[in-house]
Design a protein around this motif. Sequence first.
Motif, PDB file in Angstrom:
ATOM      1  N   GLU A 140     -11.204 -60.318 -69.885  1.00 38.85           N
ATOM      2  CA  GLU A 140     -12.409 -61.185 -69.847  1.00 38.85           C
ATOM      3  C   GLU A 140     -11.915 -62.414 -68.902  1.00 38.85           C
ATOM      4  N   THR A 141     -10.721 -62.926 -68.969  1.00 36.57           N
ATOM      5  CA  THR A 141     -10.348 -64.065 -68.325  1.00 36.57           C
ATOM      6  C   THR A 141      -9.941 -64.268 -66.837  1.00 36.57           C
ATOM      7  N   ALA A 165     -12.635 -60.448 -60.161  1.00 38.22           N
ATOM      8  CA  ALA A 165     -11.382 -60.382 -61.137  1.00 38.22           C
ATOM      9  C   ALA A 165     -10.197 -60.284 -60.383  1.00 38.22           C
ATOM     10  N   TRP A 168     -17.141 -52.951 -65.781  1.00 44.53           N
ATOM     11  CA  TRP A 168     -17.298 -54.478 -65.739  1.00 44.53           C
ATOM     12  C   TRP A 168     -17.853 -54.720 -64.348  1.00 44.53           C
ATOM     13  N   TYR A 213     -11.978 -62.541 -64.901  1.00 43.20           N
ATOM     14  CA  TYR A 213     -13.387 -62.851 -64.012  1.00 43.20           C
ATOM     15  C   TYR A 213     -14.263 -64.146 -64.500  1.00 43.20           C
ATOM     16  N   LYS A 214     -13.787 -64.919 -65.604  1.00 44.86           N
ATOM     17  CA  LYS A 214     -14.441 -65.821 -65.967  1.00 44.86           C
ATOM     18  C   LYS A 214     -13.717 -67.206 -65.390  1.00 44.86           C
ATOM     19  N   GLN A 215     -12.692 -67.084 -64.968  1.00 43.92           N
ATOM     20  CA  GLN A 215     -12.222 -68.392 -64.557  1.00 43.92           C
ATOM     21  C   GLN A 215     -12.885 -69.113 -63.174  1.00 43.92           C
ATOM     22  N   GLU A 216     -13.174 -70.348 -63.323  1.00 43.44           N
ATOM     23  CA  GLU A 216     -13.640 -70.964 -62.249  1.00 43.44           C
ATOM     24  C   GLU A 216     -12.781 -71.328 -61.102  1.00 43.44           C
ATOM     25  N   LYS A 240     -16.576 -56.100 -61.600  1.00 38.86           N
ATOM     26  CA  LYS A 240     -16.191 -57.746 -61.338  1.00 38.86           C
ATOM     27  C   LYS A 240     -15.381 -57.774 -60.132  1.00 38.86           C
ATOM     28  N   LYS A 245      -9.558 -59.087 -74.285  1.00 38.35           N
ATOM     29  CA  LYS A 245      -9.574 -60.489 -74.218  1.00 38.35           C
ATOM     30  C   LYS A 245      -9.025 -61.146 -72.938  1.00 38.35           C
TER      31      LYS A 245
END
Length: 474
Positions: free
Chosen positions: A466-467, A336, A331, A469-472, A333, A463
């Motif tokens: 993925e959350t 994360a 990834w 590193y996608k959280q703002e 990221k 799944k």
Amino acid sequence: MTVLAIDQGTSGTKAIVVDPEHGVVGLAEVPVHPRYLDGGGVEQDPAELLESVLGAGRAALEQAGRPIAAVSLANQGETVLAWDPATGRPLSQAIVWQDRRAEALCTDLAQHADLLAARTGLVLDPYFSAPKMAWLRRNVETAGVVTTSDTWLLHQLTGEFVTDATTASRSAAVELGAKDWSQELLELFGLDGEQLPRITANDEIIGSTSAFGSDVPVGGIVVDQQAALLAEACFESGMAKCTFGTGAFLLSNTGTNPVRSTAGLTSSVAWRVGGVDSFCVDGQVYTAASAVKWLTSLGVISGAAEMDGIAESDNAGVLCVPALAGLAAPWWKSQATATISGMTLSTGRGHMVLAVLQGIAAQVAELVSAIDADAPPLNRLRADGGLTQSTVLMQACADILQVPVDVYPSAHATALGAAALARLSLAPDQSVRDVVADWTPTASYEPRWSPTRATEFRSAWRKLAETTYKQEIS
């Protein structure tokens, strides 16, 4: 040929004396103490690193009570520092491979990421040494030289100014398989004009040292993970090992042709022996044993030895992505964060322990899938490192990866790999197969899960990952 091999790692330095007939006849370990700073900084005291190398080496030799023919050093790979080449005095702290403070610098160079990947086989990320060297030059110290930690330690031992092919291949400033530094890549990082060490082969005598008694040759220098790959006899393309230490590091031999990953992994020199490069593709899990330490710091367990006794046999729906220092390959990221999901009032600490161990194994499984996309597929995994003592973790790896896992019989894989290269440096007419001992696994783990169950678990876990590193951030 009896040799002293020193493994200078993130949390400690290990030294072993290896006799060709009697095996390990001397062993000593000295802890070192990285400091974790705000803003993603991780530093070590260079003086402590040197003292640990000298202390561990001398203690192992005293225990062995016999002369040695050579000394070898395995190093952390991407840890860097600035120092005065005239006096050997450190001018900065050692910036550890885990340090993330070059993140902004890498962002500024993002347009060159494809060029770097094509030239070096690496990802543009602060994990590698050139971004950290550039950050150090811009923010900490402009005097002296800036190198990886092995060059400084070897200078202290021998007076030489060298690094090895495997370490240089982890810099992002050397084209994959090249014999020298790339001026174009150095300019990219603002490191043009720097005095950099000579790049040596892994079967080369680089100098001599009297730091451990009588003057003896120093040779067979190497990065720690590549040393373990060698010790575990991963000689053929498609053979792989994973070291479960502070992090988890998966390396797969790709033979004499380098593979440039399309799936987020990195390629490096596995070893340069007899004038020929062998290559490997690799991926990293930043937190393995460090995730266990985190559980200990929270009081969930008293230590790693307690894990298997506390872990439940089923996670009861609890999943964990132990991205306590971000997510590395595939990834990359760094933002994360760790996540645990599926907890209820019935969740106990045994479910949390199992979820963390399964989370480590799931990250390794993602690395295996990435390897299978670009390189010869894995059909078996060799494992070493302290966490291989956990039968729960090793079984989780076999279940989730859906391949058998063989545990290396020694806790000293890295040092044994360095010892093999030290012997090779004394007898370069031999091959790597001649200097690496045959071994039998202490334990082998076959998958118990069905392929369907493993697929369902990995899908749910992915799944959740993925959350992270996608959280703002609000």
